[in-house]
Design an enzyme around this catalytic site. Structure first.
Site, PDB file in Angstrom:
ATOM      1  NE  ARG A  62      -3.800   7.535  21.215  1.00 15.62           N
ATOM      2  CZ  ARG A  62      -4.376   8.571  20.584  1.00 15.62           C
ATOM      3  NH1 ARG A  62      -3.869   9.044  19.471  1.00 15.62           N
ATOM      4  NH2 ARG A  62      -5.440   9.148  21.089  1.00 15.62           N
TER       5      ARG A  62
ATOM      6  CG  PHE B 106       1.751  11.276   8.817  1.00 17.65           C
ATOM      7  CD1 PHE B 106       1.939  12.484   8.150  1.00 17.65           C
ATOM      8  CD2 PHE B 106       1.837  10.092   8.095  1.00 17.65           C
ATOM      9  CE1 PHE B 106       2.193  12.503   6.784  1.00 17.65           C
ATOM     10  CE2 PHE B 106       2.086  10.112   6.729  1.00 17.65           C
ATOM     11  CZ  PHE B 106       2.259  11.315   6.061  1.00 17.65           C
TER      12      PHE B 106
ATOM     13  CG  ASP C 252       4.477  15.284  12.935  1.00 18.43           C
ATOM     14  OD1 ASP C 252       3.466  14.572  13.075  1.00 18.43           O
ATOM     15  OD2 ASP C 252       4.416  16.494  12.617  1.00 18.43           O
TER      16      ASP C 252
ATOM     17  CB  ALA D  98       5.697  11.618   5.690  1.00 23.78           C
TER      18      ALA D  98
ATOM     19  CG  ASP E 225      -3.170   9.052  12.218  1.00 23.73           C
ATOM     20  OD1 ASP E 225      -4.139   9.175  11.440  1.00 23.73           O
ATOM     21  OD2 ASP E 225      -3.191   9.446  13.396  1.00 23.73           O
TER      22      ASP E 225
ATOM     23  CB  CYS F 137      -8.736  11.471   9.368  1.00 27.83           C
ATOM     24  SG  CYS F 137      -7.551  12.709   8.858  1.00 27.83           S
TER      25      CYS F 137
HETATM   26  N1  SAH Z   1      -1.074   9.882  14.886  1.00 30.47           N
HETATM   27  C1  SAH Z   1      -1.210  11.108  15.628  1.00 30.47           C
HETATM   28  C2  SAH Z   1      -2.015  12.145  14.861  1.00 30.47           C
HETATM   29  C3  SAH Z   1      -1.457  12.516  13.514  1.00 30.47           C
HETATM   30  S1  SAH Z   1      -2.102  13.998  12.871  1.00 30.47           S
HETATM   31  C4  SAH Z   1      -1.815  10.804  16.994  1.00 30.47           C
HETATM   32  O1  SAH Z   1      -2.318   9.687  17.240  1.00 30.47           O
HETATM   33  O2  SAH Z   1      -1.795  11.694  17.846  1.00 30.47           O
HETATM   34  C5  SAH Z   1      -1.135  14.263  11.459  1.00 30.47           C
HETATM   35  C6  SAH Z   1       0.288  14.729  11.722  1.00 30.47           C
HETATM   36  O3  SAH Z   1       0.950  14.773  10.447  1.00 30.47           O
HETATM   37  C7  SAH Z   1       0.459  16.109  12.309  1.00 30.47           C
HETATM   38  O4  SAH Z   1       1.209  16.015  13.497  1.00 30.47           O
HETATM   39  C8  SAH Z   1       1.241  16.926  11.265  1.00 30.47           C
HETATM   40  O5  SAH Z   1       2.238  17.754  11.840  1.00 30.47           O
HETATM   41  C9  SAH Z   1       1.896  15.833  10.453  1.00 30.47           C
HETATM   42  N2  SAH Z   1       2.181  16.136   9.039  1.00 30.47           N
HETATM   43  C10 SAH Z   1       1.404  16.784   8.151  1.00 30.47           C
HETATM   44  N3  SAH Z   1       1.958  16.758   6.908  1.00 30.47           N
HETATM   45  C11 SAH Z   1       3.125  16.060   7.032  1.00 30.47           C
HETATM   46  C12 SAH Z   1       4.141  15.675   6.112  1.00 30.47           C
HETATM   47  N4  SAH Z   1       4.067  15.980   4.820  1.00 30.47           N
HETATM   48  N5  SAH Z   1       5.178  14.953   6.578  1.00 30.47           N
HETATM   49  C13 SAH Z   1       5.252  14.615   7.881  1.00 30.47           C
HETATM   50  N6  SAH Z   1       4.319  14.946   8.796  1.00 30.47           N
HETATM   51  C14 SAH Z   1       3.269  15.663   8.382  1.00 30.47           C
END
Ligand code: SAH
Length: 395
Positions: A211, A227, A249, A279, A299, A339
């Site tokens: 970040r 995400f 998200d 997404a 992410d 990840c």
């Molecule tokens: N970048 C964030 C962490 C992301 S974790 C940070 O730095 O805090 C992954 C995220 O993806 C979660 O919040 C989850 O709700 C979301 N997610 C999971 N599947 C998804 C999808 N198909 N479309 C959109 N969001 C999704």
């Protein structure tokens, strides 16, 4: 002491200090050890290789506490290991302005299956296998001594516990229950964290350094934070001078928290927009609507739980990187993460390259990212490396 005896020739990985002993490597268990009980690990010829915690229901039958054949596993042992982990953060984690940090990262800190994150005055723990479950009361006691705090909260609501025959559980282990929101500071940004109900232990601490890197590169850019969870990268980008941030998200609760976080840092809705949905659909919709960005951050959650899901996961990573690349203006930055430990860095780079090519674009990698330094990778346990990121300039 109860013991496990390895099959002939199966001691090599233990001799290299890998902490896992798989069921297939074990010839027999002596003395019928119970779940979590401490056992001596012996080679076929009787050599004392170390001492570990027994897990009768798991494929990972023993996780080794110590490779020193003379060490005792007791309160003093855990106090020492915890103190080492906390001290290591003090001397090598550069988040001088922050109040949140991972203090214990399981196997990498010689404490297999234990996660401890500190958010301000509270500690949040996960107990991921029978060994740490067995020693929970001792560990909590030792943690209070090593790291004085207002309260210790358990977030062992994780599916991997099932592999150990353990039920999911949450609750206060010591002191006060954390409030519904704790204010944490990271890289000069403020975030509200719900450690009792948020994802993981409340925040994705592993992305802390990334970040900061995004903030450095964000000036003047329109940013898509795909995400987004609670808006971490989006807030960081605006703090770094970004023009506008779009958080995307699937979780409405996460986006509501993101709105709180933007407001906390002084950004009203003229600075950002929240999009709730899938997404895979929304990235396409943004293209159709003619939206374009100067930075796209991807992410996603872990698409590959294990190597078995590798092909499906690779397709998913490629699809979002392809759609994300199409949304970039010339010289825009693609910040692409995975990840999934099962996706090796080389493979992730290939997936990214294929995606950019299929988008009809080309690019250069300008930075390789990984998990923050409070999630160290033990040299003898490469499995602890899971987070990979590429920053690509897309032309
Ligand atoms: N970048 C964030 C962490 C992301 S974790 C940070 O730095 O805090 C992954 C995220 O993806 C979660 O919040 C989850 O709700 C979301 N997610 C999971 N599947 C998804 C999808 N198909 N479309 C959109 N969001 C999704």
């Amino acid at each position: 002491m109860k013991a496990v005896i390895l099959k002939k020739g199966r001691e090599a990985s233990v001799l290299r200090h890998h902490p896992w002993v798989f069921s297939g490597a074990i010839e027999k268990a002596v003395g019928e050890p119970a779940a979590g009980e401490t056992v001596r690990v012996r080679a076929h010829d009787g050599r004392n290789l170390g001492i570990g915690g027994y897990s009768p229901d798991s494929q990972i039958r023993v996780r080794i506490w110590s490779f020193d054949g003379t060490e005792r596993i007791d309160t003093a042992f855990f106090r020492k290991r915890l103190a080492m982990a906390v001290e290591a953060r003090r001397s090598t984690v550069s988040r001088s302005t922050g109040n949140a940090v991972r203090l214990v990262y399981g196997e990498s800190d010689g404490l297999p299956g234990l996660i401890v994150d500190r958010y301000g005055e509270y500690l949040v723990c996960q107990f991921l296998y029978t060994g740490v479950e067995f020693w929970k009361a001792t560990l909590v006691e030792a943690l209070r001594e090593v790291c004085p705090c207002k309260g210790i909260y358990e977030r062992s609501d994780v599916a991997v516990r099932a592999k150990e025959g353990l039920a999911e559980t949450t609750g206060t282990l010591y002191g006060q229950t954390p409030p519904e929101s704790i204010e944490m500071v990271e890289n000069g940004c403020v975030y509200r964290v719900d450690v009792c109900r948020g994802h993981k232990t409340g925040f994705y601490l592993d992305q802390s350094r990334n970040r900061a890197r995004v903030a450095e590169l964000a000036a003047g850019r329109d940013v898509l934070n795909c995400f987004s969870y609670s808006g971490g990268f989006g807030v960081a980008a605006l703090m770094g001078g970004a023009r506008f941030a779009v958080n995307l998200d699937a979780s409405r609760a996460a986006l509501e928290l993101a709105a709180v976080n933007f407001a906390l840092n002084g950004y009203g809705d003229e600075h950002y927009e929240n999009l709730c949905g899938d997404a895979f659909d929304l990235l396409r919709r943004l293209q159709e609507d003619g939206r374009r960005f100067d930075m796209v951050i991807l992410d996603p959650p872990k698409f590959a739980d294990s190597r078995r899901h590798l092909v499906r996961a690779a397709r998913a990573y490629k699809d979002i990187a392809l759609q994300g690349s199409k949304l970039l203006r010339p010289n825009g930055l693609l910040v692409n993460f995975s990840c999934s430990g099962a996706i090796e860095p080389g493979l992730f780079q290939k997936i990214t390259a294929d995606a950019v090519l299929d988008a009809g674009r080309s690019g250069q990698i300008i930075d390789y990212l990984s998990q923050a330094e409070d999630h160290p990778v033990a040299l003898s346990f490469p499995e602890s490396m899971y987070l990979k990121g590429l920053i690509c300039r897309i032309t």
